[in-house]
Write an enzyme that holds these catalytic residues in place. Structure first.
Site, PDB file in Angstrom:
ATOM      1  N   ASN A 133      32.350  55.856  60.172  1.00 44.92           N
ATOM      2  CA  ASN A 133      31.215  56.768  60.205  1.00 44.92           C
ATOM      3  C   ASN A 133      30.192  56.168  61.170  1.00 44.92           C
ATOM      4  OD1 ASN A 133      29.025  58.388  59.730  1.00 44.92           O
ATOM      5  ND2 ASN A 133      29.049  58.165  57.505  1.00 44.92           N
ATOM      6  N   LYS A 161      29.458  52.586  59.647  1.00 41.50           N
ATOM      7  CA  LYS A 161      29.904  52.284  58.282  1.00 41.50           C
ATOM      8  C   LYS A 161      31.410  52.465  58.259  1.00 41.50           C
ATOM      9  CE  LYS A 161      25.792  54.201  56.143  1.00 41.50           C
ATOM     10  NZ  LYS A 161      25.344  55.493  55.715  1.00 41.50           N
ATOM     11  N   ARG A 192      34.310  60.406  60.955  1.00 40.74           N
ATOM     12  CA  ARG A 192      33.408  61.479  60.549  1.00 40.74           C
ATOM     13  C   ARG A 192      32.725  61.997  61.809  1.00 40.74           C
ATOM     14  NH1 ARG A 192      27.444  61.053  58.151  1.00 40.74           N
ATOM     15  NH2 ARG A 192      27.180  63.252  57.691  1.00 40.74           N
ATOM     16  N   HIS A 200      27.181  68.221  55.685  1.00 46.11           N
ATOM     17  CA  HIS A 200      27.606  67.557  54.436  1.00 46.11           C
ATOM     18  C   HIS A 200      28.865  68.214  53.871  1.00 46.11           C
ATOM     19  CE1 HIS A 200      23.102  66.474  53.564  1.00 46.11           C
ATOM     20  NE2 HIS A 200      23.704  65.441  54.142  1.00 46.11           N
ATOM     21  N   ASN A 227      19.093  61.356  51.202  1.00 46.42           N
ATOM     22  CA  ASN A 227      17.952  61.358  52.099  1.00 46.42           C
ATOM     23  C   ASN A 227      17.961  62.673  52.887  1.00 46.42           C
ATOM     24  OD1 ASN A 227      15.631  60.128  53.011  1.00 46.42           O
ATOM     25  ND2 ASN A 227      16.672  59.254  54.773  1.00 46.42           N
ATOM     26  N   ARG A 253      12.716  65.363  56.315  1.00 43.98           N
ATOM     27  CA  ARG A 253      12.783  66.680  56.968  1.00 43.98           C
ATOM     28  C   ARG A 253      12.151  67.751  56.100  1.00 43.98           C
ATOM     29  NH1 ARG A 253      18.983  66.178  57.465  1.00 43.98           N
ATOM     30  NH2 ARG A 253      19.085  64.220  58.605  1.00 43.98           N
ATOM     31  N   ASP A 302      11.574  57.590  49.044  1.00 46.18           N
ATOM     32  CA  ASP A 302      12.486  57.107  48.005  1.00 46.18           C
ATOM     33  C   ASP A 302      12.081  57.735  46.669  1.00 46.18           C
ATOM     34  OD1 ASP A 302      13.838  55.649  45.995  1.00 46.18           O
ATOM     35  OD2 ASP A 302      14.178  54.040  47.431  1.00 46.18           O
ATOM     36  N   MET A 303      12.995  58.532  46.089  1.00 43.80           N
ATOM     37  CA  MET A 303      12.668  59.269  44.863  1.00 43.80           C
ATOM     38  C   MET A 303      12.287  58.334  43.713  1.00 43.80           C
ATOM     39  SD  MET A 303      12.053  62.189  43.764  1.00 43.80           S
ATOM     40  CE  MET A 303      12.702  63.467  44.829  1.00 43.80           C
ATOM     41  N   ARG A 304      12.869  57.124  43.685  1.00 44.21           N
ATOM     42  CA  ARG A 304      12.489  56.160  42.626  1.00 44.21           C
ATOM     43  C   ARG A 304      10.998  55.881  42.675  1.00 44.21           C
ATOM     44  NH1 ARG A 304      17.348  52.345  44.435  1.00 44.21           N
ATOM     45  NH2 ARG A 304      16.756  53.432  46.303  1.00 44.21           N
ATOM     46  N   GLY A 314      22.478  60.275  46.534  1.00 44.38           N
ATOM     47  CA  GLY A 314      21.527  59.281  45.987  1.00 44.38           C
ATOM     48  C   GLY A 314      20.580  59.806  44.920  1.00 44.38           C
ATOM     49  N   GLY A 356      20.642  63.025  43.502  1.00 48.30           N
ATOM     50  CA  GLY A 356      21.373  63.841  42.530  1.00 48.30           C
ATOM     51  C   GLY A 356      22.124  63.001  41.512  1.00 48.30           C
ATOM     52  N   ASN A 369      21.385  59.828  40.689  1.00 50.04           N
ATOM     53  CA  ASN A 369      20.590  58.796  40.003  1.00 50.04           C
ATOM     54  C   ASN A 369      19.288  59.249  39.369  1.00 50.04           C
ATOM     55  OD1 ASN A 369      22.221  56.375  40.682  1.00 50.04           O
ATOM     56  ND2 ASN A 369      21.770  57.040  42.768  1.00 50.04           N
ATOM     57  N   GLU A 410      32.590  60.604  50.266  1.00 56.83           N
ATOM     58  CA  GLU A 410      32.979  61.228  51.530  1.00 56.83           C
ATOM     59  C   GLU A 410      34.114  60.456  52.207  1.00 56.83           C
ATOM     60  OE1 GLU A 410      28.596  61.466  52.117  1.00 56.83           O
ATOM     61  OE2 GLU A 410      29.125  63.067  53.492  1.00 56.83           O
TER      62      GLU A 410
HETATM   63  P1  AMP Z   1      21.819  58.926  50.118  1.00 62.03           P
HETATM   64  O1  AMP Z   1      21.338  59.542  51.414  1.00 62.03           O
HETATM   65  O2  AMP Z   1      22.799  59.765  49.392  1.00 62.03           O
HETATM   66  O3  AMP Z   1      22.247  57.498  50.276  1.00 62.03           O
HETATM   67  O4  AMP Z   1      20.522  58.876  49.166  1.00 62.03           O
HETATM   68  C1  AMP Z   1      19.440  58.030  49.439  1.00 62.03           C
HETATM   69  C2  AMP Z   1      18.267  58.417  48.548  1.00 62.03           C
HETATM   70  O5  AMP Z   1      18.668  58.409  47.181  1.00 62.03           O
HETATM   71  C3  AMP Z   1      17.104  57.428  48.608  1.00 62.03           C
HETATM   72  O6  AMP Z   1      16.221  57.735  49.666  1.00 62.03           O
HETATM   73  C4  AMP Z   1      16.419  57.649  47.255  1.00 62.03           C
HETATM   74  O7  AMP Z   1      15.464  58.669  47.380  1.00 62.03           O
HETATM   75  C5  AMP Z   1      17.535  58.151  46.352  1.00 62.03           C
HETATM   76  N1  AMP Z   1      17.935  57.184  45.319  1.00 62.03           N
HETATM   77  C6  AMP Z   1      18.779  56.146  45.428  1.00 62.03           C
HETATM   78  N2  AMP Z   1      18.888  55.495  44.247  1.00 62.03           N
HETATM   79  C7  AMP Z   1      18.066  56.146  43.378  1.00 62.03           C
HETATM   80  C8  AMP Z   1      17.731  55.968  41.998  1.00 62.03           C
HETATM   81  N3  AMP Z   1      18.255  54.986  41.263  1.00 62.03           N
HETATM   82  N4  AMP Z   1      16.884  56.852  41.449  1.00 62.03           N
HETATM   83  C9  AMP Z   1      16.358  57.859  42.173  1.00 62.03           C
HETATM   84  N5  AMP Z   1      16.629  58.071  43.460  1.00 62.03           N
HETATM   85  C10 AMP Z   1      17.482  57.231  44.062  1.00 62.03           C
END
Ligand code: AMP
Length: 401
Positions: A10, A17, A94, A183, A214, A244, A285-287, A333, A335, A337, A387
Site C-alpha cells: 500500500n 505499508k 492497492r 474504501h 481518518n 476533510r 483523533d476521536m479519543r 479506527g 468505528g 473503537n 483491507e
Molecule cells: P484509521 O484511518 O482507520 O486508521 O483510523 C484512525 C482514526 O481512528 C484516528 O484518527 C482516531 O480518530 C480513531 N481511533 C483510533 N483508535 C481509537 C480509539 N481507541 N478510540 C476512538 N477513536 C480511535
C-alpha cells in the site's frame, strides 16, 4: 513447491505499508511500514508475525519509494521471507483510483500501467505513489504477477442515477466527472463479513457499512452489491472526516474565491487538510475529542455533534435507498473503537429499527461482533476491517484462476 504467499503493498505519498500473507492457511507472516520517505529521518518498522517473531525498527534517510521497497525487501529477506522466495505467488498493490475502466483486480502490464497513469488527474494525491510502487516492484521481481486492486472497484456497480451528479452531461462526460467512491476494498470485506456474522450469505442481506477512520465513508450494499456510497469524484465528499469537510455547498468555493480572495490551491488545502474534525476543534483523533467533551469543552462537543449528525443523515438516507436494512456495520479506527460515536449515531434511530445495547457496545474486542440487543429489527455490528487480507484473497484468486 506451490507458491501460496502474497505480498500486499500500500504505497502512499510518503509511506509504504506492507503485509505478507500465506493463503494456504490465511496466516499473516510479516507486516511493516516505511514512513517519512524522502525526509532525513525516515522510519522503517518491520514485524515478523510467526511464533517467536519480533519487531525491528530503524531510522535513516530513505530517499524515495524505490529505496523504500528495497528496504522492505531487505527486511523480509532477513527473516527468510525474501522477494526471491519460490513461495511468493504474486504482489498485490492497492491502487486508489481505477475509474470506470477497472472493475476487478487486474494483472499489471504496460497498458494497465498507462491506464492507471491516465487516471492521475482524478486522483492526483494517490495514484502517482501507487504507480511508483508498482514500477519498483516490477523491477525487483519482473517475472512475478503484479496485481492492482482498486479502491473504486466495489463501487462500479452503483446505478447511473446514484453515480451521476446533476450537472451538464456533456461537461461531466468530457472530464470524467462522476461519483466513483473509495474504501471499496474495506466496504466489500466488511459487508461480506457482516453477512457471515448474521449466518447468512452476502446475497441474502442488505448492509449499511460505515467506514469511519481518518478518512470516512458510508455505503449501501444490497445483496452483496454496492448501490450507493458517500465519497464521490474524490475522497472529499460525504461524511465529516479527520481533516476533510465532507459534504458542503459547492458555492462555498465561489464565495471563498470572490469574497475571501483565496486561490483554488488554498481552498483545496482548506477542505482536504484543515476542515473536518481538525478544522472544527483542532483535533482529529476521536479519543481526544471524546476526552475533551467529557471535560465540557464546547468546541469538541460541537465537532462531535456535527460528525454524528452527518452520520445519522447517511444512515437515514441509505435506509431509504435500501428499503430494507438487515445490518449497520461500524468499521475502521473510529468505528471499531469509539463506543460513544456508535451510541450517538444510533441514538434516536429506534424508528428505523436501530438500537445499540450499552453493555455490548462498551465491550472492547478486536473480533467482529453484534452490539444490538437480540431480536433487533436491524443488527448493529462492529466489524474490524482487513483491507490487506481482502486484497490478498482477490490477488490469490486471480493468479490461480
Ligand atoms: P484509521 O484511518 O482507520 O486508521 O483510523 C484512525 C482514526 O481512528 C484516528 O484518527 C482516531 O480518530 C480513531 N481511533 C483510533 N483508535 C481509537 C480509539 N481507541 N478510540 C476512538 N477513536 C480511535
Amino acid at each position: 513447491m506451490t507458491a501460496t504467499r502474497v505480498l500486499v503493498l500500500n504505497s502512499g505519498s510518503s509511506s509504504v505499508k506492507y503485509q505478507l500473507l500465506d493463503m494456504a492457511d490465511g496466516s499473516k507472516l510479516a507486516m511493516g511500514l516505511v514512513e517519512r520517505i524522502g525526509e532525513a529521518a525516515s522510519r522503517c518498522v518491520h514485524t515478523l508475525l510467526t511464533p517467536g517473531g519480533s519487531t525491528r525498527e530503524q531510522s535513516g534517510h530513505i530517499a524515495d519509494h524505490s529505496a523504500a521497497l528495497k528496504a522492505v525487501a531487505a527486511e523480509l529477506d532477513a527473516d527468510g521471507l525474501g522477494l526471491d522466495s519460490p513461495e511468493l505467488a504474486a504482489i498485490g498493490h492497492r491502487v486508489v483510483h481505477g475509474g470506470l475502466r477497472f472493475t476487478a483486480p487486474t494483472v499489471v502490464d504496460d497498458t494497465v500501467l498507462q491506464e492507471i497513469e491516465r487516471l492521475v488527474p482524478v486522483a492526483p494525491l494517490h495514484n502517482p505513489a501507487n504507480i511508483i510502487g508498482i514500477r519498483t516492484a516490477r523491477e525487483l521481481r519482473p517475472d512475478l504477477p503484479q496485481v492492482a486492486v482498486f479502491d473504486t472497484a466495489f463501487h462500479t456497480t452503483m446505478p447511473e442515477y446514484a453515480a451521476r451528479y446533476a450537472i451538464d452531461v456533456a461537461t461531466a462526460d468530457a472530464h470524467r466527472i462522476r461519483r466513483y467512491g473509495f474504501h471499496g476494498t474495506s466496504h466489500a470485506y466488511v459487508s461480506r463479513r457482516t453477512a457471515a456474522l448474521l449466518g447468512r450469505t452476502p446475497e441474502e442481506v442488505n448492509v449499511i457499512v460505515l467506514h469511519l477512520g481518518n478518512g470516512a465513508s458510508a455505503s449501501a450494499v444490497a445483496g452483496g452489491v454496492c448501490v450507493d456510497t458517500s465519497m464521490g469524484l474524490t475522497p472529499l465528499e460525504g461524511l465529516v472526516m479527520g481533516t476533510r469537510s465532507g459534504d458542503i455547498d459547492p458555492a462555498v468555493i465561489f464565495h471563498l474565491t470572490r469574497v475571501a480572495g483565496m486561490s483554488i490551491d488554498e481552498i483545496d488545502a482548506l477542505l482536504n487538510k484543515n476542515s473536518g474534525l481538525v478544522g472544527l476543534c483542532g483535533d482529529n483523533d476521536m479519543r481526544e475529542i471524546v476526552r475533551r467533551t467529557e471535560e465540557g469543552d464546547e468546541r469538541a462537543e460541537l465537532a462531535f455533534d456535527i460528525y454524528v449528525q452527518r452520520l445519522k443523515k447517511y444512515i437515514g438516507a441509505y435506509t431509504a435507498v435500501l428499503g430494507r436494512v438487515d445490518a449497520v456495520a461500524f468499521t475502521a479506527g473510529v468505528g471499531e473503537n469509539s463506543a460513544p460515536v456508535r451510541a450517538a449515531a444510533a441514538a434516536g434511530l429506534e424508528g428505523l429499527g436501530l438500537t445499540v445495547d450499552a453493555g455490548l457496545n462498551a465491550v472492547r474486542s478486536d473480533k467482529a461482533r453484534l452490539i444490538s440487543p437480540e431480536g433487533s429489527r436491524v443488527a448493529v455490528a462492529v466489524v474490524p476491517t482487513d483491507e490487506e487480507r481482502e486484497i490478498a484473497q482477490q490477488v490469490y484468486a486471480l493468479v490461480n484462476d
